[in-house]
Scaffold this motif. Structure first.
Motif, PDB file in Angstrom:
ATOM      1  N   LEU A 233      26.299  28.319  -0.347  1.00 44.74           N
ATOM      2  CA  LEU A 233      27.629  27.965   0.132  1.00 44.74           C
ATOM      3  C   LEU A 233      28.484  29.223   0.256  1.00 44.74           C
ATOM      4  O   LEU A 233      28.144  30.281  -0.284  1.00 44.74           O
ATOM      5  N   THR A 234      29.592  29.118   0.956  1.00 43.82           N
ATOM      6  CA  THR A 234      30.547  30.211   1.033  1.00 43.82           C
ATOM      7  C   THR A 234      31.151  30.454  -0.348  1.00 43.82           C
ATOM      8  O   THR A 234      31.088  29.585  -1.222  1.00 43.82           O
ATOM      9  N   PRO A 235      31.727  31.629  -0.581  1.00 43.90           N
ATOM     10  CA  PRO A 235      32.249  31.939  -1.921  1.00 43.90           C
ATOM     11  C   PRO A 235      33.237  30.922  -2.471  1.00 43.90           C
ATOM     12  O   PRO A 235      33.309  30.732  -3.683  1.00 43.90           O
ATOM     13  N   ASP A 236      33.991  30.245  -1.593  1.00 45.00           N
ATOM     14  CA  ASP A 236      34.945  29.252  -2.074  1.00 45.00           C
ATOM     15  C   ASP A 236      34.311  27.874  -2.250  1.00 45.00           C
ATOM     16  O   ASP A 236      34.988  26.924  -2.650  1.00 45.00           O
ATOM     17  N   GLY A 237      33.015  27.749  -1.945  1.00 43.27           N
ATOM     18  CA  GLY A 237      32.325  26.477  -2.120  1.00 43.27           C
ATOM     19  C   GLY A 237      32.664  25.437  -1.079  1.00 43.27           C
ATOM     20  O   GLY A 237      32.294  24.269  -1.232  1.00 43.27           O
ATOM     21  N   LYS A 238      33.308  25.830   0.028  1.00 45.58           N
ATOM     22  CA  LYS A 238      33.777  24.847   0.997  1.00 45.58           C
ATOM     23  C   LYS A 238      33.027  24.875   2.321  1.00 45.58           C
ATOM     24  O   LYS A 238      33.320  24.083   3.225  1.00 45.58           O
ATOM     25  N   GLY A 239      32.064  25.778   2.448  1.00 43.40           N
ATOM     26  CA  GLY A 239      31.325  25.868   3.699  1.00 43.40           C
ATOM     27  C   GLY A 239      29.864  26.185   3.458  1.00 43.40           C
ATOM     28  O   GLY A 239      29.474  26.668   2.389  1.00 43.40           O
ATOM     29  N   LEU A 240      29.032  25.916   4.455  1.00 41.46           N
ATOM     30  CA  LEU A 240      27.600  26.167   4.372  1.00 41.46           C
ATOM     31  C   LEU A 240      27.310  27.619   4.737  1.00 41.46           C
ATOM     32  O   LEU A 240      27.816  28.127   5.739  1.00 41.46           O
TER      33      LEU A 240
END
Length: 445
Positions: A233-240
């Motif tokens: 995931l992206t560092p903020d956990g909001k994207g693949l």
């Protein structure tokens, strides 16, 4: 830590409304806590989810704390591991009826609504208890922070590790004295498995590959994929953020070991532990918590870090941590006692390390009593190379992501999906999770 296998029904079908109706917010969820007990001692309540060998070690530590700090009245409650624990803890925090301290897997912190379901620690009270940021691995300490405030204090990290049978590996020429020879890269690991298979005539590696709530295939993929430098995931956990090329490289390698007969294709969790414990295979990849099982079994074995097969020497892990569940009116006296409890547990975590986990409190890593633990201290330097899930509400131990992707990669190992099919399905499921709101009350997605 017990084997992390919550029931799929508990994770996916246990709705919050049903739990509320069933009374999880009733008296057992905790009543209003006075800052001092009738005896004049400060009272704190501690919720945790430790059973099995971890539960025994935790109880020993709690008893020792009570003897060392008679001024603090400690009430400890063990709740059901996994999703039931986290649902109950979250709802207790939402209702302002939470205990003073609780255990939490660090990778689940982001989904726990810091500031809503858990409260930040007072840095002055932590310092008063001897808990300082410089005494922890920088990355692990930072994972407990949200917006610059410390919401979680790590007790340990429990990474994926490599168990190995010393007698088999010695006959295969893989030992250097009492330890496994270093393995540098995927090709060398394959050759080591082949050498061990020539000794036993059987598959050289066994892991959990199937069964209800099968999560080890996910932990294996996460470990090897992290070694390529990729993130899920992206560092903020909001994207693949899955890199197809890197992921396929890992998945194709995993499938090749099974196809060659070097890795047992079909074994549930219990079978994988039993096969290794009986000395029928050379290697076993699992969490560090099975050390007690294998020591009791009597088969000569040891443990090592997972080899760096794809570049970096990283390993998938999570971390048991202490948090302050949300209370409507925090009390300085109980907060001070809670921090004193956390500090004492950290400084006396050699007992906890006996169960296989690597202490997060660096001074313990140099304690002669810890160094005398064999093989538990043999892989201690992994503390600086552990990889936790990116911060998403559906990630971390006993999470939906672990179960969803564990199922996908299980089908790769058992042969019902190709690497490309497994990658496609994993991305589809991750996309669905990213589009789903956090079900805990009072938490924005």
């Amino acid at each position: 830590m017990r084997s992390p296998h919550p029931s799929r029904r508990r994770v996916l079908a246990g709705s919050l409304s049903a739990l509320a109706t069933a009374g999880v917010l009733g008296p057992t969820a905790g009543c209003a806590a006075p800052s001092a007990a009738a005896s004049g001692r400060t009272r704190i309540r501690f919720w945790h989810l430790f059973g099995g060998g971890d539960g025994v070690n935790m109880q020993t530590m709690l008893d020792a704390f009570r003897a060392a700090r008679p001024d603090i009245e400690l009430e400890a409650t063990t709740l059901q591991w996994g999703a039931p624990y986290y649902t109950k803890l979250g709802m207790a925090g939402a209702g302002g009826r939470a205990p003073e301290v609780a255990a939490l897997h660090m990778a689940r912190l982001a989904g726990f609504g810091p500031g809503r379901l858990v409260d930040p620690f007072d840095p002055d009270l932590l310092a008063e208890a001897g808990v300082r940021p410089e005494d922890f691995p920088e990355d692990l300490w930072r994972r407990g922070q949200i917006d610059g405030r410390q919401y979680a204090v790590p007790l340990d990290t429990h990474p994926l590790v490599l168990y190995y049978q010393t007698d088999i590996c010695r006959k295969a020429g893989l030992m250097d004295g009492k330890r496994l020879k270093p393995i540098g890269g995927a090709a060398e690991f394959t050759e080591a498995l082949r050498a061990a298979k020539r000794v036993t005539g059987a598959a050289a590696l066994v892991t959990e590959t199937l069964g209800p709530d099968c999560i080890t295939p996910w932990r294996l993929f996460s470990t090897f994929y992290s070694q390529t430098g990729g993130t899920v995931l992206t560092p903020d956990g909001k994207g693949l953020a899955l890199d197809d090329a890197k992921a396929l490289r890992v998945l194709e390698y995993m499938a090749s070991l099974v196809d060659e007969g070097l890795w047992t294709r079909r074994a549930d969790y219990g079978a994988s532990v039993g096969i290794f414990n009986q000395g029928r295979t050379a290697f076993h990849l699992n969490g560090d918590w099975e050390v007690t099982t294998f020591r009791t079994g009597g088969t000569p074995f040891s443990m090592a870090r997972v080899p760096a097969l794809f570049g970096r020497a990283t390993a998938q892990a999570d971390s048991h941590a202490f948090v302050l569940p949300h209370q409507r009116g925090r009390d300085t006296g109980t907060d001070r006692a809670a921090c004193a409890f956390v500090g004492w547990m950290l400084k006396n975590s050699v007992e906890w390390a006996a169960g296989g986990h690597v202490p997060a409190y660096r001074p313990v890593l140099a304690d002669p009593a810890y160094l005398a633990l064999d093989p538990q201290s043999a892989y201690r330097d992994v503390i600086d190379d552990v990889v936790l899930d990116e911060p998403a509400w559906f990630a971390g131990s006993a999470s939906r992501m672990w179960i969803e992707l564990g199922e996908v990669f299980s089908t790769l190992l058992t042969g019902s999906r190709t690497p490309r099919e497994a990658l496609s399905e994993a991305k589809r499921r991750l996309g669905r999770l990213l589009d789903t709101r956090n079900p805990l009350p009072g938490v924005a997605s």
